[in-house]
Design a protein around this motif. Structure first.
Motif, PDB file in Angstrom:
ATOM      1  N   LEU A   9      32.247  35.194  40.174  1.00 51.40           N
ATOM      2  CA  LEU A   9      33.010  36.399  39.878  1.00 51.40           C
ATOM      3  C   LEU A   9      34.037  36.592  40.985  1.00 51.40           C
ATOM      4  O   LEU A   9      33.713  36.507  42.167  1.00 51.40           O
ATOM      5  N   CYS A  11      36.285  39.385  42.454  1.00 53.56           N
ATOM      6  CA  CYS A  11      36.407  40.837  42.323  1.00 53.56           C
ATOM      7  C   CYS A  11      36.903  41.451  43.623  1.00 53.56           C
ATOM      8  O   CYS A  11      36.960  40.798  44.655  1.00 53.56           O
ATOM      9  N   CYS A 123      37.644  39.534  37.457  1.00 55.22           N
ATOM     10  CA  CYS A 123      37.025  40.840  37.243  1.00 55.22           C
ATOM     11  C   CYS A 123      38.100  41.932  37.182  1.00 55.22           C
ATOM     12  O   CYS A 123      39.100  41.846  37.881  1.00 55.22           O
ATOM     13  N   PHE A 131      33.557  46.188  35.156  1.00 49.23           N
ATOM     14  CA  PHE A 131      32.984  45.500  36.321  1.00 49.23           C
ATOM     15  C   PHE A 131      31.522  45.161  36.060  1.00 49.23           C
ATOM     16  O   PHE A 131      31.078  44.042  36.304  1.00 49.23           O
ATOM     17  N   ALA A 134      31.095  42.238  33.794  1.00 54.17           N
ATOM     18  CA  ALA A 134      31.434  40.977  34.451  1.00 54.17           C
ATOM     19  C   ALA A 134      30.339  40.563  35.432  1.00 54.17           C
ATOM     20  O   ALA A 134      29.961  39.399  35.510  1.00 54.17           O
ATOM     21  N   SER A 138      27.485  36.990  36.147  1.00 54.77           N
ATOM     22  CA  SER A 138      27.857  36.123  37.266  1.00 54.77           C
ATOM     23  C   SER A 138      26.654  35.745  38.115  1.00 54.77           C
ATOM     24  O   SER A 138      25.695  36.494  38.222  1.00 54.77           O
TER      25      SER A 138
END
Lengths: 271, 227
Positions: A9, A11, A123, A131, A134, A138
């Protein structure tokens, strides 16, 4: 094969720090190293990973159709024109946000992990439903942040959430680093950031105008094999992900040497 | 291993008003051949260095420590920092302390000290009814609050609230005290602008209604303990 797939991920919490740019560039860089890579745009509300990769006009189906089972996964996957090792699974329309659940996200990712070595998930900003969806799919994460107080604060929040979701390992990429500003103490230093976030630093990315140019063109920097500062940084990050030992650049030495001064001159004044 | 019980031996160090612990421990250890040690340090304020000495004496006797008990929170902090299981003994003196009497009713409802290991990140909030001991940092944007004292084995860079039910004697201690905001009972103070001296443990307490930050003197080394 599915077992070893790395599902990462990307982010940040805060918007605009470079998640999508990093996803696109890492995707290309990994693909260039010969590993099969999929990039998944999980930013359904404001999708633009396809733009950065220059694949907008090739999208026929999206993750939405895959989930509705009105098309097969390989019909929806968009192969990159120059880097066949890289595929994009585009985000569906923003209305998906109303019904998309963590289960759906996990289904998409498990389908992708059967075919790819790397699945990079771009993300959305924020820490709300997008969020959470996602994160649920992950295994590990890369947190992107800028050397700015607000970006670091949001990253810290996100790291806390990643920990509670059991995502491990979490690594840090510090984006848009300006060595001169750090030297004159106008910008948070690398230590200031790692001090608070306490994460292993996967890489630094230097501030670079070329990034804006490449974004607008839809050609990630790593694609052209460009030698611009940011391109080198992205490539190094991808190689570190593959387990290579590459020392981090030292921002205090960066931008002071004759070579880099010349390079900057070439990139700004001439042409 | 297979279901075999390791015998637990109890050792209670003499109170520091009576005798030195070293001599007592050595003679006591001579009587013990095997098993694990459940040691009560009573009112000894042990730093990590003291504890390491104690542990090495027990090690040399070929024995292992199962748990370290103490009446003194600081000993517990040191023991926990060295990775030992700990138990805080609450003493009667705690209740009799005149300046804590008012608020201690509340605190004593849940007399346990709350331990938390790990960094508090932005947006997180750790709350405790009694004292709280954090092994980790409080990052900017995070909050830690307690009915009693707040002790942080790490850096305090967020918000700390000690004595949230009104205990004015509550203190905030951290290895590095550079908070955004400090609250003790009903008083609020902004954190200091200047950076603290590195390596100096500091403590905040109420002095005549104002929150004051000072180097953390060990209130244990002074002969009269307030509680």
């Amino acid at each position: 094969m599915a077992i070893n797939t790395r599902i990462i991920l990307i982010c940040s919490g805060k918007g605009g720090v470079g998640k999508t740019t990093l996803t696109a560039n890492l995707g290309i860089a990994l693909a260039r190293q010969g590993v099969k890579t999929a990039v998944l745009d999980a930013d359904f509300g404001l999708r633009n990973l396809d733009l950065l990769l220059g694949l907008e006009n090739r999208i026929v189906y999206t993750a939405q159709e895959v989930l509705e089972e009105s098309c097969r996964l390989d019909q929806a996957l968009v192969k990159h024109k120059q880097e066949p090792n890289l595929s994009l699974l585009p985000a569906g329309n923003p209305r998906m946000l109303e019904w998309l659940k963590p289960d759906d996200m996990q289904r998409i990712v498990s389908m992708l992990s059967e075919q790819f070595d790397y699945v990079l998930i771009d993300c959305p900003a924020g820490v709300e439903d997008g969020f959470k969806n996602a994160v649920s799919a992950s295994k590990e994460a890369i947190v992107v942040t800028n050397p700015e107080v607000s970006a670091v604060r949001d990253a810290d929040r996100v790291i806390g959430l990643l920990n509670t979701h059991g995502v491990k390992p979490v690594q840090l990429v510090l984006n848009r680093v300006r060595p001169q500003m750090i030297a004159s103490q106008e910008m948070l230093s690398i230590d200031d950031v790692t001090d608070i976030l306490a994460l292993p630093l996967l890489g630094l990315v230097l501030e670079d105008e070329q990034v804006i140019i490449s974004t607008n063109r839809g050609e990630p920097l790593t694609l052209s094999g460009s030698n611009s500062p940011a391109a080198r940084c992205y490539t190094n990050i991808a190689r570190r992900m593959q387990g290579e030992e590459i020392p981090l650049i030292d921002p205090s030495k960066e931008g002071s040497g004759v070579g880099s001064k010349l390079r900057r001159l070439m990139q700004t004044k001439i042409f | 291993m297979q279901g075999m019980e390791v015998e637990t031996r109890f050792i209670t160090l003499p109170s520091r008003k009576k005798a030195d612990w070293r001599g007592y421990l050595s003679t006591k250890l001579n009587e013990i051949r095997s098993g694990q040690i459940d040691i009560n340090c009573q009112d000894w304020p042990f730093s990590c260095r003291d504890l390491k000495q104690l542990i090495s004496i027990i090690d040399r006797a070929g024995l292992k420590i199962s748990i370290i008990r103490s009446e003194i929170p600081e000993t517990i902090v040191s023991a926990a920092a060295l990775g030992h299981e700990t138990f805080l003994i609450l003493t009667k003196g705690h209740k009799e302390s005149p300046n804590r009497a008012l608020t201690d009713l509340r605190v004593n409802k849940d007399p346990n000290i709350l331990f938390h290991e790990g960094t508090l990140r932005s947006g997180e909030h750790l709350e405790a009814e009694g004292d709280v001991l954090l092994l980790g940092d409080v990052n900017p944007g995070a909050k830690i609050s307690a009915g009693g004292n707040v002790m942080i084995w790490g850096r305090l860079r967020g918000i700390a609230h000690a004595g949230k039910y009104g205990d004015q004697t509550a203190k905030i201690t951290a290895l590095e005290l550079r908070p955004l905001q400090l609250r003790i009972a009903n008083e609020v103070a902004r954190g200091p602008e200047e950076l603290p001296e590195p390596g100096l443990t500091e403590q905040a307490e109420l002095v005549s209604g104002k929150i004051v930050i000072q180097p953390a003197r060990s209130r244990l080394s002074s002969p009269k303990r307030p509680n």
